[in-house]
Scaffold this active site. Structure first.
Site, PDB file in Angstrom:
ATOM      1  N   GLU A  84       0.835  -1.199   0.000  1.00  0.00           N
ATOM      2  CA  GLU A  84       0.000   0.000   0.000  1.00  0.00           C
ATOM      3  C   GLU A  84       0.874   1.256   0.000  1.00  0.00           C
ATOM      4  OE1 GLU A  84      -2.425   2.572   3.253  1.00  0.00           O
ATOM      5  OE2 GLU A  84      -2.231   0.410   3.601  1.00  0.00           O
TER       6      GLU A  84
ATOM      7  N   ASP B 205       0.802   3.822  -3.176  1.00  0.00           N
ATOM      8  CA  ASP B 205       0.435   5.224  -2.981  1.00  0.00           C
ATOM      9  C   ASP B 205       1.399   6.133  -3.734  1.00  0.00           C
ATOM     10  OD1 ASP B 205      -0.907   7.515  -1.516  1.00  0.00           O
ATOM     11  OD2 ASP B 205       1.103   7.690  -0.686  1.00  0.00           O
TER      12      ASP B 205
ATOM     13  N   ASP C 161      -7.144   1.150   0.480  1.00  0.00           N
ATOM     14  CA  ASP C 161      -5.811   0.605   0.758  1.00  0.00           C
ATOM     15  C   ASP C 161      -5.494  -0.561  -0.175  1.00  0.00           C
ATOM     16  OD1 ASP C 161      -5.562   2.442   2.789  1.00  0.00           O
ATOM     17  OD2 ASP C 161      -5.922   1.015   4.409  1.00  0.00           O
TER      18      ASP C 161
ATOM     19  N   GLU D 241      -4.498   0.659  -3.634  1.00  0.00           N
ATOM     20  CA  GLU D 241      -3.101   1.121  -3.649  1.00  0.00           C
ATOM     21  C   GLU D 241      -2.141  -0.054  -3.581  1.00  0.00           C
ATOM     22  OE1 GLU D 241      -3.449   5.545  -1.608  1.00  0.00           O
ATOM     23  OE2 GLU D 241      -3.087   3.814  -0.317  1.00  0.00           O
TER      24      GLU D 241
END
Length: 246
Positions: A61, A65, A134, A137
């Site tokens: 994650e 991101d 989450d 990502e």
């Protein structure tokens, strides 16, 4: 009475089949399927299966991101050459914010693949917005590690960028920016704003502005500041131009 290891094996087979179908649906085949499964593994699942070699998706994650920020920034930088840094930042924030990522995740039915602990499952974790964002990502992070930036871009061009192109996020851009982008994309003309008049006393002035494209007036607006009048003129121009293309 069935043995626990047989139940676990059957559950594992079902999960593997789901991930196989998921990859077929996306047209993406992971080289390392452990990465794919890790992207969908919540920490609650790992905590309940400590004897098995599972890793949760939190590190993926973190990576995803950063990959999303870079790829979306690059896309917007190329697509909107006339937008200011501030407008680009607002637009990017709208695309990578939690509600948007949840929308993307739901369209791909990510919730069906998430591996959760029993407690998290019972409290509705599978549909929890923060969890789904989450996971989206984490999936991007896993895809980047497995196949590189080119495959990530292909995935985003199929899932995310078409929504940007269709104007799904244009509400976060001001009217002048939207008008500039529309003109740049369709006509390549030159916009010019002009204050036609000021009226009222000094403490309560009103301004009338007009915007023209290559000398042709597109819209006028009236506001309590020059900026507001220009924004309203741009809004009128946008409405007129969009009506022409409908």
């Amino acid at each position: 009475m069935r043995k626990p290891h047989k139940d676990y094996w059957k559950a594992s087979q079902r999960k593997s089949e789901k991930f196989k179908q998921f990859q077929q649906k996306l047209g993406i085949q992971f080289n390392d399927e452990k990465l794919l499964k890790q992207a969908f593994t919540h920490s609650s699942y790992v905590n309940e299966h400590r004897k098995k070699p599972h890793e949760d998706n939190e590190r993926l994650e973190f990576l995803g991101d950063a990959v999303l920020e870079l790829t979306v920034s690059h896309f917007l930088f190329k697509k909107y050459p006339l937008l200011s840094e501030g407008d680009l930042t607002k637009l990017r924030a709208a695309i990578v914010c939690e509600p948007s990522l949840v929308t993307f995740a739901n369209e791909l039915e990510f919730g069906q693949l998430v591996l959760l602990g029993k407690g998290e499952e019972m409290t509705g974790g599978r549909m929890r917005p923060a969890l789904l964002a989450d996971v989206f990502e984490a999936f991007v992070g896993a895809l980047f590690l497995d196949q590189g930036m080119e495959q990530v871009l292909q995935f985003l061009e199929n899932i995310v960028f078409p929504k940007v192109n269709s104007g799904a996020f244009s509400h976060v851009m001001d009217y002048k920016s939207q008008l500039q982008e529309l003109v740049q994309r369709n006509t390549k003309g030159q916009l010019e704003y002009k204050i036609l008049k000021e009226k009222g006393p000094a403490h309560s002035k009103e301004f009338v502005s007009q915007v023209a494209l290559n000398g042709d007036v597109l819209g006028t607006g009236e506001g309590r500041s020059k900026k507001e009048a220009e924004q309203l003129a741009a809004q009128m121009a946008l409405m007129a131009l969009r009506q022409q293309t409908e």
